[in-house]
Design an enzyme around this catalytic site. Structure first.
Site, PDB file in Angstrom:
ATOM      1  N   LYS A 154      47.891  40.296  17.550  1.00 29.12           N
ATOM      2  CA  LYS A 154      49.224  39.370  18.149  1.00 29.12           C
ATOM      3  C   LYS A 154      49.504  38.795  17.066  1.00 29.12           C
ATOM      4  O   LYS A 154      47.961  38.324  16.454  1.00 29.12           O
ATOM      5  CB  LYS A 154      48.351  38.957  19.210  1.00 29.12           C
ATOM      6  CG  LYS A 154      48.916  37.830  20.194  1.00 29.12           C
ATOM      7  CD  LYS A 154      47.635  37.830  21.321  1.00 29.12           C
ATOM      8  CE  LYS A 154      48.054  36.636  22.107  1.00 29.12           C
ATOM      9  NZ  LYS A 154      47.702  36.779  23.267  1.00 29.12           N
TER      10      LYS A 154
ATOM     11  N   ASP B 261      55.066  35.882  28.857  1.00 26.45           N
ATOM     12  CA  ASP B 261      55.017  36.614  29.175  1.00 26.45           C
ATOM     13  C   ASP B 261      55.787  36.549  30.636  1.00 26.45           C
ATOM     14  O   ASP B 261      55.423  36.357  31.915  1.00 26.45           O
ATOM     15  CB  ASP B 261      53.859  37.373  29.789  1.00 26.45           C
ATOM     16  CG  ASP B 261      52.427  37.823  29.039  1.00 26.45           C
ATOM     17  OD1 ASP B 261      53.076  38.798  28.528  1.00 26.45           O
ATOM     18  OD2 ASP B 261      51.609  37.103  28.529  1.00 26.45           O
TER      19      ASP B 261
ATOM     20  N   HIS C 249      53.989  39.011  21.031  1.00 23.02           N
ATOM     21  CA  HIS C 249      53.007  39.735  20.091  1.00 23.02           C
ATOM     22  C   HIS C 249      53.459  38.919  18.252  1.00 23.02           C
ATOM     23  O   HIS C 249      52.825  39.447  17.356  1.00 23.02           O
ATOM     24  CB  HIS C 249      52.223  40.326  19.819  1.00 23.02           C
ATOM     25  CG  HIS C 249      51.615  39.913  21.370  1.00 23.02           C
ATOM     26  ND1 HIS C 249      50.212  40.962  21.317  1.00 23.02           N
ATOM     27  CD2 HIS C 249      51.440  39.638  22.761  1.00 23.02           C
ATOM     28  CE1 HIS C 249      49.638  40.538  22.466  1.00 23.02           C
ATOM     29  NE2 HIS C 249      50.582  39.638  23.888  1.00 23.02           N
TER      30      HIS C 249
ATOM     31  N   ASP D 136      53.329  44.626  21.616  1.00 29.85           N
ATOM     32  CA  ASP D 136      53.861  44.105  22.646  1.00 29.85           C
ATOM     33  C   ASP D 136      54.670  42.911  22.249  1.00 29.85           C
ATOM     34  O   ASP D 136      54.286  42.221  21.077  1.00 29.85           O
ATOM     35  CB  ASP D 136      51.950  43.093  22.805  1.00 29.85           C
ATOM     36  CG  ASP D 136      52.582  42.320  24.356  1.00 29.85           C
ATOM     37  OD1 ASP D 136      53.791  41.605  24.170  1.00 29.85           O
ATOM     38  OD2 ASP D 136      51.688  41.983  25.079  1.00 29.85           O
TER      39      ASP D 136
ATOM     40  N   ASP E  87      54.150  43.905  30.343  1.00 35.72           N
ATOM     41  CA  ASP E  87      52.410  43.458  30.498  1.00 35.72           C
ATOM     42  C   ASP E  87      53.303  41.714  30.618  1.00 35.72           C
ATOM     43  O   ASP E  87      54.123  41.362  29.714  1.00 35.72           O
ATOM     44  CB  ASP E  87      52.456  43.965  29.304  1.00 35.72           C
ATOM     45  CG  ASP E  87      50.970  42.495  28.984  1.00 35.72           C
ATOM     46  OD1 ASP E  87      50.978  41.660  29.765  1.00 35.72           O
ATOM     47  OD2 ASP E  87      50.221  42.220  27.991  1.00 35.72           O
TER      48      ASP E  87
ATOM     49  N   GLU F 222      46.043  46.569  19.915  1.00 34.69           N
ATOM     50  CA  GLU F 222      47.303  46.153  20.039  1.00 34.69           C
ATOM     51  C   GLU F 222      47.004  44.405  18.657  1.00 34.69           C
ATOM     52  O   GLU F 222      46.172  43.895  19.189  1.00 34.69           O
ATOM     53  CB  GLU F 222      47.371  45.118  22.093  1.00 34.69           C
ATOM     54  CG  GLU F 222      48.426  44.380  21.259  1.00 34.69           C
ATOM     55  CD  GLU F 222      48.631  44.272  23.532  1.00 34.69           C
ATOM     56  OE1 GLU F 222      47.537  44.669  24.624  1.00 34.69           O
ATOM     57  OE2 GLU F 222      49.788  43.541  23.659  1.00 34.69           O
TER      58      GLU F 222
ATOM     59  N   TRP G 185      42.897  45.641  23.567  1.00 35.81           N
ATOM     60  CA  TRP G 185      43.595  44.480  23.080  1.00 35.81           C
ATOM     61  C   TRP G 185      41.880  43.251  23.368  1.00 35.81           C
ATOM     62  O   TRP G 185      41.441  43.540  24.173  1.00 35.81           O
ATOM     63  CB  TRP G 185      43.881  43.468  24.176  1.00 35.81           C
ATOM     64  CG  TRP G 185      44.341  42.537  23.193  1.00 35.81           C
ATOM     65  CD1 TRP G 185      45.221  41.893  22.540  1.00 35.81           C
ATOM     66  CD2 TRP G 185      43.961  41.197  23.855  1.00 35.81           C
ATOM     67  NE1 TRP G 185      45.284  40.412  22.766  1.00 35.81           N
ATOM     68  CE2 TRP G 185      44.922  40.124  23.674  1.00 35.81           C
ATOM     69  CE3 TRP G 185      43.527  40.512  25.396  1.00 35.81           C
ATOM     70  CZ2 TRP G 185      45.151  38.775  23.951  1.00 35.81           C
ATOM     71  CZ3 TRP G 185      42.970  39.494  26.102  1.00 35.81           C
ATOM     72  CH2 TRP G 185      44.107  38.747  25.109  1.00 35.81           C
TER      73      TRP G 185
ATOM     74  N   ASP H 290      54.592  33.752  23.643  1.00 41.96           N
ATOM     75  CA  ASP H 290      54.223  35.223  24.169  1.00 41.96           C
ATOM     76  C   ASP H 290      53.454  34.567  25.629  1.00 41.96           C
ATOM     77  O   ASP H 290      52.776  34.241  26.106  1.00 41.96           O
ATOM     78  CB  ASP H 290      52.842  35.712  23.938  1.00 41.96           C
ATOM     79  CG  ASP H 290      52.255  36.658  24.294  1.00 41.96           C
ATOM     80  OD1 ASP H 290      52.900  37.550  25.171  1.00 41.96           O
ATOM     81  OD2 ASP H 290      51.379  37.460  24.066  1.00 41.96           O
TER      82      ASP H 290
ATOM     83  N   HIS I 288      54.526  47.040  24.880  1.00 45.97           N
ATOM     84  CA  HIS I 288      54.158  46.251  26.447  1.00 45.97           C
ATOM     85  C   HIS I 288      55.131  45.701  26.557  1.00 45.97           C
ATOM     86  O   HIS I 288      54.952  45.347  25.128  1.00 45.97           O
ATOM     87  CB  HIS I 288      52.548  45.610  26.079  1.00 45.97           C
ATOM     88  CG  HIS I 288      51.026  45.750  26.407  1.00 45.97           C
ATOM     89  ND1 HIS I 288      50.692  45.466  26.783  1.00 45.97           N
ATOM     90  CD2 HIS I 288      51.022  47.008  27.261  1.00 45.97           C
ATOM     91  CE1 HIS I 288      49.360  45.193  26.951  1.00 45.97           C
ATOM     92  NE2 HIS I 288      49.810  46.786  27.324  1.00 45.97           N
TER      93      HIS I 288
HETATM   94  C1  RNT Z   1      47.031  39.273  25.778  1.00 44.00           C
HETATM   95  C2  RNT Z   1      48.060  40.846  25.730  1.00 44.00           C
HETATM   96  C3  RNT Z   1      47.419  42.172  26.589  1.00 44.00           C
HETATM   97  C4  RNT Z   1      47.122  41.027  28.075  1.00 44.00           C
HETATM   98  C5  RNT Z   1      46.891  42.412  29.063  1.00 44.00           C
HETATM   99  C6  RNT Z   1      46.080  41.453  30.635  1.00 44.00           C
HETATM  100  O1  RNT Z   1      48.495  38.696  25.049  1.00 44.00           O
HETATM  101  O2  RNT Z   1      49.352  41.209  25.759  1.00 44.00           O
HETATM  102  O3  RNT Z   1      47.537  42.543  26.431  1.00 44.00           O
HETATM  103  O4  RNT Z   1      48.306  40.712  28.311  1.00 44.00           O
HETATM  104  O5  RNT Z   1      45.429  42.933  28.272  1.00 44.00           O
HETATM  105 ZN    ZN Z   2      49.623  43.098  25.527  1.00 43.11          ZN
END
Ligand code: RNT
Ligand code: ZN
Length: 412
Positions: free
Chosen positions: A224, A292, A258, A255, A322, A222, A181, A290, A282
């Site tokens: 986004k 998290d 994303h 993810d 994640d 990955e 990523w 996003d 993720h």
């Molecule tokens: C960021 C991505 C990535 C990170 C990690 C820490 O938007 O999701 O995967 O969150 O690598």
């Molecule tokens: Zn991620």
């Protein structure tokens, strides 16, 4: 009869073997991220968290070094049911004062992690190049930078990570997932959306050409939509990576934070499985962006779990976590998220998917809807409690977290 015995009978009537569901669940590895423990800071002093991701909150007790992070992981993992892997970022290298930059990290810098993961009896370690929080990422561009020196540095970093991943695979005799990523993007309206993508493509080509061992390592990319401070353009977009992965026989990592809010990763899983033999995830919880947040057992997670199970893809989908929340006890965040994923998977394993699919094929949408709603009331919780018991875990884990908070975190 116990609540579980009654539940087992009820599920049997639906054609579901609760014993088998629990056994299957115990075999599904979940790769738990190390970075929830220290707010994604890492040990290699690369700099403040950058790349458009953010941890908010100031809850006391953050792990400040390897010893503390190991202690916290050991405690948190002891409260998690099921098979566990450790998901590491390269910024967690144990350098012991050695002056070495990220493009020259070696397996030995991660040997203490291997010892630790073996001590915990983990299934293996997965790995992530860290292309943020570092002076070479200061411009916000890494593998797509117009500066060749910057690109080369990060290409070398990724190659070093692939070597380290081979080492992890050798040590655990399980395949290691390396997830790429990058934060690359622009805050404001780009003048050129094409050239940075060509540069990213070229950098990825160089990385993959390093001759890594495909029998041991899976590489994922990955995508986004946007990040904080990089709202107008993301080089590694969904279309870019899906096409790159397909053409180069690597894997996509989805993810669920994303995508645009009305796009669902649960729907993307069967779409990708039609073309790929592996999909990586993720699992996170985005609130409005996003963000998290800690994963909860909400509809989105249940839908993702249901797709994995009904596509018969438990061996094809690599589940990783994640999220990073610093506003609550970090260990509790870890455990709540991991248990939510396990709970969603169990519920999926206890659902009579074939019966429902048949109704869909027969066009019996009236009964399908009625059944889908009736099934929501099956006694999943009795099986979950039984599963926890068999895994040697208590349903209420907070007292243990609280005790650890007083005895350990309170001293930091
Ligand atoms: C960021 C991505 C990535 C990170 C990690 C820490 O938007 O999701 O995967 O969150 O690598
Ligand atoms: Zn991620």
């Amino acid at each position: 009869m116990t609540a579980y015995d009654l539940a087992k009978e009820k599920f049997a009537k639906e054609g579901i073997d609760a014993e088998r569901a629990m056994e299957r669940l115990a075999q599904v590895p979940v790769s738990v991220h190390c970075w929830q423990g220290d707010d994604v800071i890492g040990f290699d002093g690369g700099g403040d968290l950058s790349g458009g991701i953010q941890t908010t909150g100031n809850y006391p007790g953050r792990a400040r070094n390897f010893e503390e992070l190991k202690k916290d992981i050991a405690k948190a993992f002891s409260l998690m049911p099921g098979k566990l892997r450790l998901n590491l970022h390269a910024s967690y290298a144990i350098l012991n004062g050695e002056k070495v930059d990220r493009n020259a990290y070696r397996p030995e810098h991660f040997a203490p992690w291997v010892d630790f993961a073996k001590r915990l009896g983990l299934d293996g370690i997965d790995f992530n190049p860290t292309m943020f929080s570092h002076p070479m990422a200061a411009s916000g561009l890494t593998l797509s930078s117009s500066d060749e020196k910057v690109r080369t540095f990060w290409v070398e970093h990724c190659m070093a990570c692939l070597k380290i991943a081979e080492y992890f695979a050798d040590e655990f005799k399980t395949r290691c997932l390396v997830n790429i990523w990058i934060p690359d993007g622009l805050k404001d309206v780009p003048a050129d959306r094409f050239t940075p993508r060509l540069r990213l493509k070229d950098s990825l080509d160089k990385i993959l050409a390093c001759g890594y061992d495909k029998s041991k390592v899976d590489v994922a990319v990955e995508s986004k939509v946007f990040g904080i401070g990089v709202e107008s353009y993301t080089v590694g977009s969904n279309e870019f990576y899906q096409n790159y992965a397909a053409k180069n026989d690597i894997c996509c990592l989805l993810d669920n934070g994303h995508y645009h809010p009305l796009e669902y990763v649960s729907d993307k899983i069967p779409a990708l499985l039609a073309f790929y033999d592996k999909v990586a995830l993720h699992v996170t919880r985005g609130v409005r962006w996003d963000s998290d947040h800690v994963v909860l057992c909400n509809d989105e997670i249940k839908d993702i779990a249901a797709e994995i199970v009904r596509c018969r893809a438990l061996d094809k989908v690599r589940i990783g976590l994640d999220y990073f929340d610093a506003s609550i006890n970090r260990l509790s965040a870890w455990v709540t998220g991991q248990r939510s994923v396990q709970k969603a998977l169990l519920q999926a394993l206890l659902t009579p998917h074939e019966k429902l699919a048949k109704l869909q094929d027969e066009g019996n949408f009236t009964l399908l809807m009625a059944e889908q709603e009736r099934i929501k009331d099956l006694p999943f919780s009795a099986v979950w409690e039984e599963y926890l018991k068999r895994q040697g875990k208590e349903a209420e884990y907070y007292p243990q977290i609280r005790k650890y908070e007083i005895e350990e975190l309170g001293k930091r």
